[in-house]
Scaffold this motif. Structure first.
Motif, PDB file in Angstrom:
ATOM      1  N   LEU A 183       0.881  -1.171   0.000  1.00  0.00           N
ATOM      2  CA  LEU A 183       0.000   0.000   0.000  1.00  0.00           C
ATOM      3  C   LEU A 183       0.914   1.216   0.000  1.00  0.00           C
ATOM      4  O   LEU A 183       1.853   1.279   0.811  1.00  0.00           O
ATOM      5  CB  LEU A 183      -0.866  -0.017   1.258  1.00  0.00           C
ATOM      6  CG  LEU A 183      -1.857   1.134   1.440  1.00  0.00           C
ATOM      7  CD1 LEU A 183      -2.981   1.042   0.404  1.00  0.00           C
ATOM      8  CD2 LEU A 183      -2.455   1.107   2.862  1.00  0.00           C
ATOM      9  N   THR A 185       1.509   5.684  -1.053  1.00  0.00           N
ATOM     10  CA  THR A 185       1.005   6.936  -1.607  1.00  0.00           C
ATOM     11  C   THR A 185       1.420   6.983  -3.072  1.00  0.00           C
ATOM     12  O   THR A 185       2.478   6.449  -3.441  1.00  0.00           O
ATOM     13  CB  THR A 185       1.629   8.152  -0.890  1.00  0.00           C
ATOM     14  OG1 THR A 185       3.047   8.087  -1.032  1.00  0.00           O
ATOM     15  CG2 THR A 185       1.254   8.190   0.579  1.00  0.00           C
ATOM     16  N   ASP A 201      -2.436   2.075  -4.516  1.00  0.00           N
ATOM     17  CA  ASP A 201      -2.232   3.480  -4.137  1.00  0.00           C
ATOM     18  C   ASP A 201      -3.400   3.972  -3.290  1.00  0.00           C
ATOM     19  O   ASP A 201      -4.567   3.741  -3.656  1.00  0.00           O
ATOM     20  CB  ASP A 201      -2.132   4.359  -5.391  1.00  0.00           C
ATOM     21  CG  ASP A 201      -0.728   4.372  -5.991  1.00  0.00           C
ATOM     22  OD1 ASP A 201       0.247   4.087  -5.265  1.00  0.00           O
ATOM     23  OD2 ASP A 201      -0.617   4.680  -7.194  1.00  0.00           O
ATOM     24  N   VAL A 202      -3.103   4.662  -2.200  1.00  0.00           N
ATOM     25  CA  VAL A 202      -4.192   5.260  -1.426  1.00  0.00           C
ATOM     26  C   VAL A 202      -4.805   6.395  -2.255  1.00  0.00           C
ATOM     27  O   VAL A 202      -4.111   7.041  -3.038  1.00  0.00           O
ATOM     28  CB  VAL A 202      -3.724   5.810  -0.049  1.00  0.00           C
ATOM     29  CG1 VAL A 202      -3.230   4.700   0.840  1.00  0.00           C
ATOM     30  CG2 VAL A 202      -2.682   6.898  -0.204  1.00  0.00           C
ATOM     31  N   GLU A 206      -5.888  10.993   1.043  1.00  0.00           N
ATOM     32  CA  GLU A 206      -5.813  10.053   2.169  1.00  0.00           C
ATOM     33  C   GLU A 206      -4.381   9.530   2.343  1.00  0.00           C
ATOM     34  O   GLU A 206      -4.165   8.392   2.772  1.00  0.00           O
ATOM     35  CB  GLU A 206      -6.814   8.902   1.969  1.00  0.00           C
ATOM     36  CG  GLU A 206      -8.254   9.387   2.016  1.00  0.00           C
ATOM     37  CD  GLU A 206      -9.259   8.309   2.424  1.00  0.00           C
ATOM     38  OE1 GLU A 206      -8.888   7.124   2.532  1.00  0.00           O
ATOM     39  OE2 GLU A 206     -10.428   8.677   2.632  1.00  0.00           O
ATOM     40  N   ALA A 209      -3.180   7.549   5.313  1.00  0.00           N
ATOM     41  CA  ALA A 209      -3.644   6.170   5.531  1.00  0.00           C
ATOM     42  C   ALA A 209      -2.660   5.145   4.974  1.00  0.00           C
ATOM     43  O   ALA A 209      -2.871   3.938   5.121  1.00  0.00           O
ATOM     44  CB  ALA A 209      -5.015   5.977   4.894  1.00  0.00           C
ATOM     45  N   ALA A 210      -1.573   5.607   4.353  1.00  0.00           N
ATOM     46  CA  ALA A 210      -0.626   4.649   3.750  1.00  0.00           C
ATOM     47  C   ALA A 210       0.163   3.902   4.814  1.00  0.00           C
ATOM     48  O   ALA A 210       0.695   2.813   4.566  1.00  0.00           O
ATOM     49  CB  ALA A 210       0.321   5.368   2.803  1.00  0.00           C
ATOM     50  N   THR A 212      -0.080   1.667   7.417  1.00  0.00           N
ATOM     51  CA  THR A 212      -0.935   0.677   8.077  1.00  0.00           C
ATOM     52  C   THR A 212      -0.003  -0.440   8.558  1.00  0.00           C
ATOM     53  O   THR A 212       1.202  -0.382   8.321  1.00  0.00           O
ATOM     54  CB  THR A 212      -1.938   0.060   7.083  1.00  0.00           C
ATOM     55  OG1 THR A 212      -1.204  -0.715   6.132  1.00  0.00           O
ATOM     56  CG2 THR A 212      -2.720   1.127   6.356  1.00  0.00           C
ATOM     57  N   THR A 221      -5.600   0.002  10.242  1.00  0.00           N
ATOM     58  CA  THR A 221      -5.492   1.280   9.535  1.00  0.00           C
ATOM     59  C   THR A 221      -5.913   2.405  10.477  1.00  0.00           C
ATOM     60  O   THR A 221      -6.725   2.197  11.376  1.00  0.00           O
ATOM     61  CB  THR A 221      -6.395   1.341   8.283  1.00  0.00           C
ATOM     62  OG1 THR A 221      -7.764   1.306   8.719  1.00  0.00           O
ATOM     63  CG2 THR A 221      -6.138   0.197   7.333  1.00  0.00           C
ATOM     64  N   ARG A 227     -12.106   5.933   2.230  1.00  0.00           N
ATOM     65  CA  ARG A 227     -11.883   5.425   0.868  1.00  0.00           C
ATOM     66  C   ARG A 227     -10.761   4.386   0.859  1.00  0.00           C
ATOM     67  O   ARG A 227     -10.819   3.399   0.130  1.00  0.00           O
ATOM     68  CB  ARG A 227     -11.585   6.591  -0.090  1.00  0.00           C
ATOM     69  CG  ARG A 227     -12.855   7.433  -0.370  1.00  0.00           C
ATOM     70  CD  ARG A 227     -12.559   8.623  -1.250  1.00  0.00           C
ATOM     71  NE  ARG A 227     -11.722   9.593  -0.585  1.00  0.00           N
ATOM     72  CZ  ARG A 227     -10.786  10.349  -1.172  1.00  0.00           C
ATOM     73  NH1 ARG A 227     -10.584  10.257  -2.468  1.00  0.00           N
ATOM     74  NH2 ARG A 227     -10.084  11.214  -0.492  1.00  0.00           N
ATOM     75  N   THR A 228      -9.759   4.590   1.705  1.00  0.00           N
ATOM     76  CA  THR A 228      -8.693   3.586   1.808  1.00  0.00           C
ATOM     77  C   THR A 228      -9.248   2.321   2.448  1.00  0.00           C
ATOM     78  O   THR A 228      -8.990   1.199   1.983  1.00  0.00           O
ATOM     79  CB  THR A 228      -7.519   4.133   2.654  1.00  0.00           C
ATOM     80  OG1 THR A 228      -7.046   5.324   2.029  1.00  0.00           O
ATOM     81  CG2 THR A 228      -6.398   3.112   2.762  1.00  0.00           C
ATOM     82  N   ARG A 229     -10.027   2.492   3.515  1.00  0.00           N
ATOM     83  CA  ARG A 229     -10.642   1.324   4.171  1.00  0.00           C
ATOM     84  C   ARG A 229     -11.452   0.513   3.168  1.00  0.00           C
ATOM     85  O   ARG A 229     -11.302  -0.714   3.072  1.00  0.00           O
ATOM     86  CB  ARG A 229     -11.548   1.801   5.322  1.00  0.00           C
ATOM     87  CG  ARG A 229     -12.322   0.671   5.989  1.00  0.00           C
ATOM     88  CD  ARG A 229     -13.516   1.205   6.739  1.00  0.00           C
ATOM     89  NE  ARG A 229     -14.438   1.893   5.838  1.00  0.00           N
ATOM     90  CZ  ARG A 229     -15.260   2.882   6.200  1.00  0.00           C
ATOM     91  NH1 ARG A 229     -15.289   3.313   7.428  1.00  0.00           N
ATOM     92  NH2 ARG A 229     -16.065   3.452   5.302  1.00  0.00           N
TER      93      ARG A 229
END
Ligand code: CIR
Length: 265
Positions: A183, A185, A201-202, A206, A209-210, A212, A221, A227-229
Protein backbone atom coordinates in the motif's frame (compact mmCIF):
# COMPACT_ATOMS: atom_id res chain seq x y z
CA UNK A 1 5.36 -18.32 -0.94
CA UNK A 2 6.45 -17.93 2.67
CA UNK A 3 4.47 -15.48 4.77
CA UNK A 4 7.00 -14.52 7.44
CA UNK A 5 6.61 -10.85 6.60
CA UNK A 6 3.14 -10.64 8.11
CA UNK A 7 2.86 -13.65 10.46
CA UNK A 8 3.82 -12.59 13.96
CA UNK A 9 3.92 -14.42 17.27
CA UNK A 10 5.05 -11.41 19.34
CA UNK A 11 4.98 -7.65 19.48
CA UNK A 12 6.45 -5.06 21.82
CA UNK A 13 4.72 -1.74 22.51
CA UNK A 14 5.43 1.01 25.02
CA UNK A 15 2.92 3.18 26.87
CA UNK A 16 3.04 6.89 25.99
CA UNK A 17 4.46 9.13 28.72
CA UNK A 18 2.92 12.41 29.87
CA UNK A 19 5.97 14.05 28.26
CA UNK A 20 4.47 13.09 24.87
CA UNK A 21 3.37 16.74 24.68
CA UNK A 22 7.07 17.53 24.03
CA UNK A 23 7.34 14.95 21.24
CA UNK A 24 8.84 15.88 17.89
CA UNK A 25 6.56 17.11 15.11
CA UNK A 26 7.09 18.67 11.71
CA UNK A 27 4.11 21.01 12.00
CA UNK A 28 2.36 22.06 15.19
CA UNK A 29 -1.27 20.97 14.90
CA UNK A 30 -1.97 21.12 18.63
CA UNK A 31 -0.94 19.28 21.76
CA UNK A 32 -1.73 15.56 21.94
CA UNK A 33 -4.29 14.55 24.57
CA UNK A 34 -2.69 11.81 26.69
CA UNK A 35 -5.98 10.27 27.84
CA UNK A 36 -7.21 9.93 24.25
CA UNK A 37 -3.85 8.58 23.14
CA UNK A 38 -3.91 5.99 25.93
CA UNK A 39 -7.38 4.85 24.83
CA UNK A 40 -6.22 4.51 21.21
CA UNK A 41 -3.09 2.69 22.36
CA UNK A 42 -5.14 0.22 24.41
CA UNK A 43 -7.32 -0.47 21.38
CA UNK A 44 -4.20 -1.01 19.24
CA UNK A 45 -2.71 -3.48 21.75
CA UNK A 46 -6.00 -5.34 22.13
CA UNK A 47 -6.30 -5.65 18.36
CA UNK A 48 -2.80 -7.15 18.05
CA UNK A 49 -3.62 -9.56 20.89
CA UNK A 50 -6.88 -10.57 19.23
CA UNK A 51 -4.83 -12.18 16.45
CA UNK A 52 -3.27 -14.56 18.98
CA UNK A 53 0.07 -12.77 19.38
CA UNK A 54 1.78 -12.23 22.72
CA UNK A 55 2.10 -8.47 23.15
CA UNK A 56 4.44 -6.99 25.75
CA UNK A 57 3.60 -3.46 26.84
CA UNK A 58 6.60 -1.71 28.36
CA UNK A 59 6.23 1.11 30.90
CA UNK A 60 6.29 4.74 29.81
CA UNK A 61 9.67 6.50 29.64
CA UNK A 62 9.25 10.09 30.75
CA UNK A 63 12.77 11.05 29.65
CA UNK A 64 11.97 10.16 26.04
CA UNK A 65 8.83 11.97 24.83
CA UNK A 66 8.70 10.01 21.56
CA UNK A 67 9.36 6.59 23.10
CA UNK A 68 5.82 5.31 22.38
CA UNK A 69 7.05 5.04 18.77
CA UNK A 70 9.06 1.89 19.46
CA UNK A 71 9.38 0.86 15.81
CA UNK A 72 12.21 3.34 15.32
CA UNK A 73 14.48 1.62 17.86
CA UNK A 74 15.08 -1.75 16.17
CA UNK A 75 14.65 -3.97 13.15
CA UNK A 76 13.32 -7.44 13.94
CA UNK A 77 13.99 -10.19 11.41
CA UNK A 78 13.37 -13.94 11.76
CA UNK A 79 17.12 -14.48 12.26
CA UNK A 80 17.69 -11.75 14.84
CA UNK A 81 17.27 -8.12 15.80
CA UNK A 82 19.35 -5.06 14.96
CA UNK A 83 19.30 -2.09 17.34
CA UNK A 84 18.99 1.18 15.42
CA UNK A 85 20.78 4.51 15.88
CA UNK A 86 18.01 7.12 15.57
CA UNK A 87 18.84 10.28 13.65
CA UNK A 88 16.84 12.48 16.04
CA UNK A 89 19.22 13.38 18.91
CA UNK A 90 16.39 13.34 21.47
CA UNK A 91 15.59 9.74 20.45
CA UNK A 92 19.10 8.19 20.45
CA UNK A 93 18.77 6.84 24.01
CA UNK A 94 15.52 5.00 23.22
CA UNK A 95 17.44 2.31 21.32
CA UNK A 96 19.49 1.34 24.38
CA UNK A 97 16.28 1.18 26.43
CA UNK A 98 14.86 -1.37 23.97
CA UNK A 99 17.98 -3.55 23.64
CA UNK A 100 17.58 -5.69 26.81
CA UNK A 101 14.02 -6.59 25.87
CA UNK A 102 15.15 -7.87 22.48
CA UNK A 103 18.12 -9.71 24.01
CA UNK A 104 15.62 -11.47 26.29
CA UNK A 105 13.61 -12.60 23.26
CA UNK A 106 16.36 -13.33 20.73
CA UNK A 107 19.26 -14.33 22.99
CA UNK A 108 21.51 -11.68 21.46
CA UNK A 109 21.23 -8.65 19.20
CA UNK A 110 23.36 -6.76 16.68
CA UNK A 111 23.68 -2.97 16.78
CA UNK A 112 24.27 -0.03 14.47
CA UNK A 113 27.33 1.43 16.19
CA UNK A 114 29.10 3.87 13.84
CA UNK A 115 29.15 7.38 15.27
CA UNK A 116 28.25 8.76 11.82
CA UNK A 117 25.56 6.12 11.18
CA UNK A 118 21.91 7.01 11.64
CA UNK A 119 18.93 4.85 10.85
CA UNK A 120 15.38 4.59 12.23
CA UNK A 121 13.03 1.63 11.92
CA UNK A 122 10.36 3.81 10.33
CA UNK A 123 12.53 3.99 7.24
CA UNK A 124 12.68 0.19 6.83
CA UNK A 125 10.16 -1.97 4.98
CA UNK A 126 10.81 -5.72 5.05
CA UNK A 127 9.20 -7.77 2.29
CA UNK A 128 9.48 -11.50 1.63
CA UNK A 129 12.70 -11.04 -0.29
CA UNK A 130 14.43 -7.80 0.64
CA UNK A 131 14.90 -5.00 3.10
CA UNK A 132 13.99 -1.61 1.58
CA UNK A 133 15.49 1.38 3.38
CA UNK A 134 14.52 4.95 2.61
CA UNK A 135 17.16 7.60 3.01
CA UNK A 136 15.54 10.44 4.96
CA UNK A 137 16.28 13.24 7.39
CA UNK A 138 16.68 10.47 10.03
CA UNK A 139 18.46 7.74 8.03
CA UNK A 140 21.74 8.34 6.21
CA UNK A 141 23.93 6.41 3.79
CA UNK A 142 26.29 5.26 6.56
CA UNK A 143 23.40 3.83 8.55
CA UNK A 144 22.07 1.98 5.52
CA UNK A 145 25.51 0.61 4.64
CA UNK A 146 26.07 -0.57 8.20
CA UNK A 147 22.68 -2.28 8.29
CA UNK A 148 23.43 -4.01 4.97
CA UNK A 149 26.65 -5.40 6.47
CA UNK A 150 24.88 -6.60 9.62
CA UNK A 151 22.11 -8.55 7.88
CA UNK A 152 24.04 -9.93 4.87
CA UNK A 153 24.92 -13.23 6.53
CA UNK A 154 21.25 -13.67 7.45
CA UNK A 155 20.56 -13.68 3.71
CA UNK A 156 18.87 -10.28 3.48
CA UNK A 157 19.67 -7.93 0.60
CA UNK A 158 19.29 -4.26 1.53
CA UNK A 159 18.12 -1.82 -1.14
CA UNK A 160 18.32 1.93 -0.63
CA UNK A 161 15.26 3.77 -1.86
CA UNK A 162 13.86 7.25 -1.99
CA UNK A 163 11.73 8.93 0.69
CA UNK A 164 9.54 11.71 -0.75
CA UNK A 165 10.74 15.21 0.23
CA UNK A 166 9.12 16.50 3.39
CA UNK A 167 7.98 13.02 4.48
CA UNK A 168 9.31 11.93 7.88
CA UNK A 169 9.99 8.26 7.17
CA UNK A 170 9.88 5.97 4.14
CA UNK A 171 7.14 3.94 5.82
CA UNK A 172 5.09 7.06 6.54
CA UNK A 173 4.10 6.53 2.91
CA UNK A 174 3.87 2.75 2.51
CA UNK A 175 3.09 -0.60 4.15
CA UNK A 176 3.31 -4.27 3.27
CA UNK A 177 -0.16 -5.82 2.92
CA UNK A 178 0.96 -9.36 2.06
CA UNK A 179 3.91 -11.13 0.53
CA UNK A 180 3.63 -9.30 -2.75
CA UNK A 181 1.36 -6.29 -2.18
CA UNK A 182 2.32 -2.84 -0.99
CA UNK A 183 0.00 0.00 0.00
CA UNK A 184 1.59 3.29 -1.01
CA UNK A 185 1.01 6.94 -1.61
CA UNK A 186 1.04 7.80 -5.30
CA UNK A 187 3.91 10.25 -4.67
CA UNK A 188 6.08 7.36 -3.42
CA UNK A 189 5.04 4.63 -5.85
CA UNK A 190 5.65 7.07 -8.73
CA UNK A 191 9.36 6.83 -7.92
CA UNK A 192 9.30 3.25 -9.23
CA UNK A 193 10.77 1.77 -6.07
CA UNK A 194 8.10 -0.95 -5.92
CA UNK A 195 8.64 -2.35 -9.42
CA UNK A 196 7.87 -6.07 -9.29
CA UNK A 197 5.35 -5.72 -6.45
CA UNK A 198 1.60 -5.30 -6.72
CA UNK A 199 0.91 -1.74 -5.55
CA UNK A 200 -2.34 -0.32 -4.19
CA UNK A 201 -2.23 3.48 -4.14
CA UNK A 202 -4.19 5.26 -1.43
CA UNK A 203 -6.75 7.71 -2.87
CA UNK A 204 -5.76 11.35 -3.22
CA UNK A 205 -6.25 13.22 0.05
CA UNK A 206 -5.81 10.05 2.17
CA UNK A 207 -1.99 9.96 2.12
CA UNK A 208 -1.93 9.56 5.92
CA UNK A 209 -3.64 6.17 5.53
CA UNK A 210 -0.63 4.65 3.75
CA UNK A 211 0.99 3.80 7.08
CA UNK A 212 -0.93 0.68 8.08
CA UNK A 213 0.25 -2.67 9.38
CA UNK A 214 -0.57 -6.16 8.24
CA UNK A 215 -0.48 -8.20 11.45
CA UNK A 216 -1.49 -11.83 11.03
CA UNK A 217 -5.00 -11.86 9.55
CA UNK A 218 -5.71 -8.18 10.14
CA UNK A 219 -4.79 -4.88 8.53
CA UNK A 220 -4.76 -2.09 11.11
CA UNK A 221 -5.49 1.28 9.53
CA UNK A 222 -5.84 4.74 11.08
CA UNK A 223 -9.49 5.72 11.50
CA UNK A 224 -10.86 8.50 9.33
CA UNK A 225 -9.86 7.35 5.85
CA UNK A 226 -12.99 5.65 4.50
CA UNK A 227 -11.88 5.42 0.87
CA UNK A 228 -8.69 3.59 1.81
CA UNK A 229 -10.64 1.32 4.17
CA UNK A 230 -13.15 0.47 1.46
CA UNK A 231 -10.39 -0.16 -1.09
CA UNK A 232 -8.72 -2.60 1.31
CA UNK A 233 -12.02 -4.33 2.06
CA UNK A 234 -12.72 -4.68 -1.67
CA UNK A 235 -9.23 -6.17 -2.10
CA UNK A 236 -10.18 -8.86 0.43
CA UNK A 237 -8.31 -7.72 3.57
CA UNK A 238 -9.81 -7.83 7.07
CA UNK A 239 -9.54 -4.23 8.24
CA UNK A 240 -9.58 -2.81 11.78
CA UNK A 241 -9.68 0.96 12.14
CA UNK A 242 -7.75 2.35 15.11
CA UNK A 243 -7.99 5.93 16.34
CA UNK A 244 -4.76 7.78 15.53
CA UNK A 245 -5.69 11.44 15.97
CA UNK A 246 -3.20 12.06 18.80
CA UNK A 247 -0.23 10.14 17.34
CA UNK A 248 -0.85 11.90 14.03
CA UNK A 249 -0.13 15.23 15.76
CA UNK A 250 3.39 13.82 16.28
CA UNK A 251 3.72 12.35 12.78
CA UNK A 252 3.11 8.81 14.11
CA UNK A 253 0.97 6.07 12.62
CA UNK A 254 0.13 2.39 12.88
CA UNK A 255 3.58 0.93 12.23
CA UNK A 256 5.52 3.07 14.69
CA UNK A 257 3.59 1.83 17.74
CA UNK A 258 5.04 -1.71 17.74
CA UNK A 259 8.00 -3.93 17.04
CA UNK A 260 6.66 -7.09 15.47
CA UNK A 261 8.37 -10.44 15.17
CA UNK A 262 7.65 -14.04 14.41
CA UNK A 263 9.12 -17.36 15.38
CA UNK A 264 12.92 -17.42 15.10
CA UNK A 265 14.25 -18.84 11.83
C1 CIR B 1 9.37 11.51 15.57
O1 CIR B 1 9.38 12.57 14.95
O2 CIR B 1 10.37 10.81 15.68
C2 CIR B 1 8.09 11.07 16.24
N1 CIR B 1 7.35 12.22 16.65
C3 CIR B 1 7.27 10.21 15.32
C4 CIR B 1 7.91 8.91 14.96
C5 CIR B 1 7.06 8.07 14.07
N2 CIR B 1 7.70 6.83 13.83
C6 CIR B 1 7.46 6.05 12.79
O3 CIR B 1 6.70 6.43 11.90
N3 CIR B 1 8.11 4.91 12.68
Amino acid sequence: MSDHSFRFSHAICRLPAASITHGLRAVDTGSPDLAVMLAHHADYVATLRATGAKVTVLPALTDYPDSVFVEDTALCLPQGAVIMRPGAPTRLGEAAEMAPHLVALYGSVRSIAGQASHIEGGDILVTETEVLVGRSARTNAQGIAELAGLVADWGWPVREVHTPPGVLHFKTDCSLLDGETILSTPRLSASGCFAGYRVLDVPEGEEAAANTIRFNDLVLTPAGFPRTRDMLLRAGYQVREIGNSECAKLDGGMSCLSLRFGPKA
